[in-house]
Motif scaffolding. Sequence first.
Motif, PDB file in Angstrom:
ATOM      1  N   THR A   8       0.833  -1.200   0.000  1.00 31.52           N
ATOM      2  CA  THR A   8       0.000   0.000   0.000  1.00 31.52           C
ATOM      3  C   THR A   8       0.867   1.249   0.000  1.00 31.52           C
ATOM      4  O   THR A   8       0.567   2.228  -0.706  1.00 31.52           O
ATOM      5  CB  THR A   8      -0.947  -0.021   1.212  1.00 31.52           C
ATOM      6  N   LEU A   9       1.952   1.229   0.770  1.00 27.62           N
ATOM      7  CA  LEU A   9       2.866   2.366   0.804  1.00 27.62           C
ATOM      8  C   LEU A   9       3.528   2.576  -0.555  1.00 27.62           C
ATOM      9  O   LEU A   9       3.706   3.721  -1.000  1.00 27.62           O
ATOM     10  CB  LEU A   9       3.917   2.166   1.901  1.00 27.62           C
ATOM     11  N   TRP A  10       3.878   1.502  -1.233  1.00 26.13           N
ATOM     12  CA  TRP A  10       4.469   1.617  -2.572  1.00 26.13           C
ATOM     13  C   TRP A  10       3.465   2.194  -3.566  1.00 26.13           C
ATOM     14  O   TRP A  10       3.824   3.008  -4.403  1.00 26.13           O
ATOM     15  CB  TRP A  10       4.952   0.266  -3.066  1.00 26.13           C
ATOM     16  N   GLU A  11       2.218   1.776  -3.464  1.00 27.46           N
ATOM     17  CA  GLU A  11       1.181   2.322  -4.347  1.00 27.46           C
ATOM     18  C   GLU A  11       1.087   3.828  -4.187  1.00 27.46           C
ATOM     19  O   GLU A  11       1.055   4.567  -5.170  1.00 27.46           O
ATOM     20  CB  GLU A  11      -0.186   1.731  -4.013  1.00 27.46           C
ATOM     21  N   ALA A  12       1.018   4.272  -2.936  1.00 24.25           N
ATOM     22  CA  ALA A  12       0.867   5.700  -2.652  1.00 24.25           C
ATOM     23  C   ALA A  12       2.090   6.498  -3.101  1.00 24.25           C
ATOM     24  O   ALA A  12       1.952   7.584  -3.666  1.00 24.25           O
ATOM     25  CB  ALA A  12       0.616   5.910  -1.161  1.00 24.25           C
ATOM     26  N   LYS A  13       3.265   5.969  -2.874  1.00 20.58           N
ATOM     27  CA  LYS A  13       4.499   6.707  -3.171  1.00 20.58           C
ATOM     28  C   LYS A  13       4.879   6.661  -4.649  1.00 20.58           C
ATOM     29  O   LYS A  13       5.349   7.647  -5.202  1.00 20.58           O
ATOM     30  CB  LYS A  13       5.646   6.163  -2.329  1.00 20.58           C
ATOM     31  N   HIS A  14       4.695   5.518  -5.284  1.00 21.98           N
ATOM     32  CA  HIS A  14       5.214   5.332  -6.639  1.00 21.98           C
ATOM     33  C   HIS A  14       4.139   5.266  -7.724  1.00 21.98           C
ATOM     34  O   HIS A  14       4.467   5.251  -8.906  1.00 21.98           O
ATOM     35  CB  HIS A  14       6.061   4.053  -6.702  1.00 21.98           C
ATOM     36  N   GLY A  15       2.863   5.182  -7.337  1.00 24.65           N
ATOM     37  CA  GLY A  15       1.794   5.125  -8.324  1.00 24.65           C
ATOM     38  C   GLY A  15       1.591   3.753  -8.935  1.00 24.65           C
ATOM     39  O   GLY A  15       0.980   3.617  -9.995  1.00 24.65           O
ATOM     40  N   TYR A  16       2.086   2.705  -8.258  1.00 25.81           N
ATOM     41  CA  TYR A  16       1.845   1.347  -8.746  1.00 25.81           C
ATOM     42  C   TYR A  16       0.355   1.046  -8.649  1.00 25.81           C
ATOM     43  O   TYR A  16      -0.381   1.701  -7.907  1.00 25.81           O
ATOM     44  CB  TYR A  16       2.638   0.330  -7.935  1.00 25.81           C
ATOM     45  N   ARG A  17      -0.096   0.051  -9.395  1.00 25.06           N
ATOM     46  CA  ARG A  17      -1.528  -0.211  -9.510  1.00 25.06           C
ATOM     47  C   ARG A  17      -1.914  -1.540  -8.875  1.00 25.06           C
ATOM     48  O   ARG A  17      -1.422  -2.592  -9.252  1.00 25.06           O
ATOM     49  CB  ARG A  17      -1.907  -0.223 -10.992  1.00 25.06           C
ATOM     50  N   ARG A  18      -2.825  -1.462  -7.910  1.00 23.86           N
ATOM     51  CA  ARG A  18      -3.349  -2.664  -7.262  1.00 23.86           C
ATOM     52  C   ARG A  18      -4.359  -3.341  -8.176  1.00 23.86           C
ATOM     53  O   ARG A  18      -5.234  -2.693  -8.736  1.00 23.86           O
ATOM     54  CB  ARG A  18      -4.027  -2.287  -5.947  1.00 23.86           C
ATOM     55  N   VAL A  19      -4.223  -4.656  -8.292  1.00 22.12           N
ATOM     56  CA  VAL A  19      -5.230  -5.436  -9.013  1.00 22.12           C
ATOM     57  C   VAL A  19      -6.355  -5.704  -8.019  1.00 22.12           C
ATOM     58  O   VAL A  19      -6.213  -6.509  -7.103  1.00 22.12           O
ATOM     59  CB  VAL A  19      -4.640  -6.752  -9.571  1.00 22.12           C
ATOM     60  N   GLU A  20      -7.441  -4.958  -8.184  1.00 28.18           N
ATOM     61  CA  GLU A  20      -8.577  -5.078  -7.268  1.00 28.18           C
ATOM     62  C   GLU A  20      -9.351  -6.356  -7.570  1.00 28.18           C
ATOM     63  O   GLU A  20      -9.623  -6.659  -8.730  1.00 28.18           O
ATOM     64  CB  GLU A  20      -9.506  -3.870  -7.392  1.00 28.18           C
ATOM     65  N   GLN A  21      -9.685  -7.068  -6.513  1.00 28.75           N
ATOM     66  CA  GLN A  21     -10.442  -8.304  -6.657  1.00 28.75           C
ATOM     67  C   GLN A  21     -11.880  -8.090  -6.176  1.00 28.75           C
ATOM     68  O   GLN A  21     -12.136  -7.220  -5.342  1.00 28.75           O
ATOM     69  CB  GLN A  21      -9.780  -9.431  -5.858  1.00 28.75           C
ATOM     70  N   HIS A  22     -12.782  -8.891  -6.690  1.00 28.69           N
ATOM     71  CA  HIS A  22     -14.200  -8.785  -6.337  1.00 28.69           C
ATOM     72  C   HIS A  22     -14.440  -9.083  -4.860  1.00 28.69           C
ATOM     73  O   HIS A  22     -15.226  -8.406  -4.204  1.00 28.69           O
ATOM     74  CB  HIS A  22     -15.033  -9.724  -7.212  1.00 28.69           C
ATOM     75  N   ASP A  23     -13.760 -10.093  -4.332  1.00 25.83           N
ATOM     76  CA  ASP A  23     -14.001 -10.499  -2.949  1.00 25.83           C
ATOM     77  C   ASP A  23     -12.664 -10.823  -2.278  1.00 25.83           C
ATOM     78  O   ASP A  23     -12.049 -11.851  -2.560  1.00 25.83           O
ATOM     79  CB  ASP A  23     -14.917 -11.726  -2.922  1.00 25.83           C
TER      80      ASP A  23
END
Length: 179
Positions: free
Chosen positions: A22-37
Motif C-alpha cells: 500500500t505504501l508503494w502504491e501511494a508513493k510510486h503510483g503502482y496499480r493494485r489489481v482489485e479483486q471482487h471479494d
Amino acid sequence: MSPGNVLILPGWQSSDAGHWQTLWEAKHGYRRVEQHDWMQPLRGDWCARLDEVVVDTHGPVVLVAHSLGCILAAWWAAHSQHTGKVRGALLVAPGDVERAELALLLPGWAPIASQVLPFPAVLVASRNDPYCRFGRAAQLAQAWGARMVDCGECGHINAESGLGEWPEGQALLHTLMKD
C-alpha cells in the motif's frame, strides 16, 4: 516502465494501510489489481481478474505479489495465454495453501502450481513466517525457477513486520524492472 505497469497483487483480505504494498502504491503510483471479494477469494475469479488487467495494460508489466498473491501469480502463469507481457515477478511471503489450516480457510486454492514460471522471478521468504515454513518457501522458489532471498526473521513480511516502505524490497523490484 510506467508506474501503472507495476501490478500489486495483495493476498487474502488485501493489504492494509501500513503494508509495504500500500505504501508503494501511494508513493510510486503502482496499480493494485482489485479483486471482487478479498474475504472469500475464489482462485478462478482472481485469475480471470489478473488476466483482464494484464491484457488491458499497455506494454510489459511487473507483478508484485504478497502471500496469496504469490499463489495467484503462479497459478495464473500456468494457465494464461498472456504471460509474455510479464517482465518479472517479485513474490513475497507465499502462503502455503496446501497446509491443512490454510486449506480450510482458503478452499479451492490447493494445489499450488509448481511449474517453472515463464518470466524472471525473485521469491522473498522469512525464516519465521507463520503461513509458510522457510524450507517450503525454498521448495516453491525452486519449483518456480525463482531466485530466493532470505529476509531473515520478518514474520509474514507485512505491516506487522514493521518494514515501513521496505527499501530492500524496492531494490529487488528495480532489478526486475530494468530493460
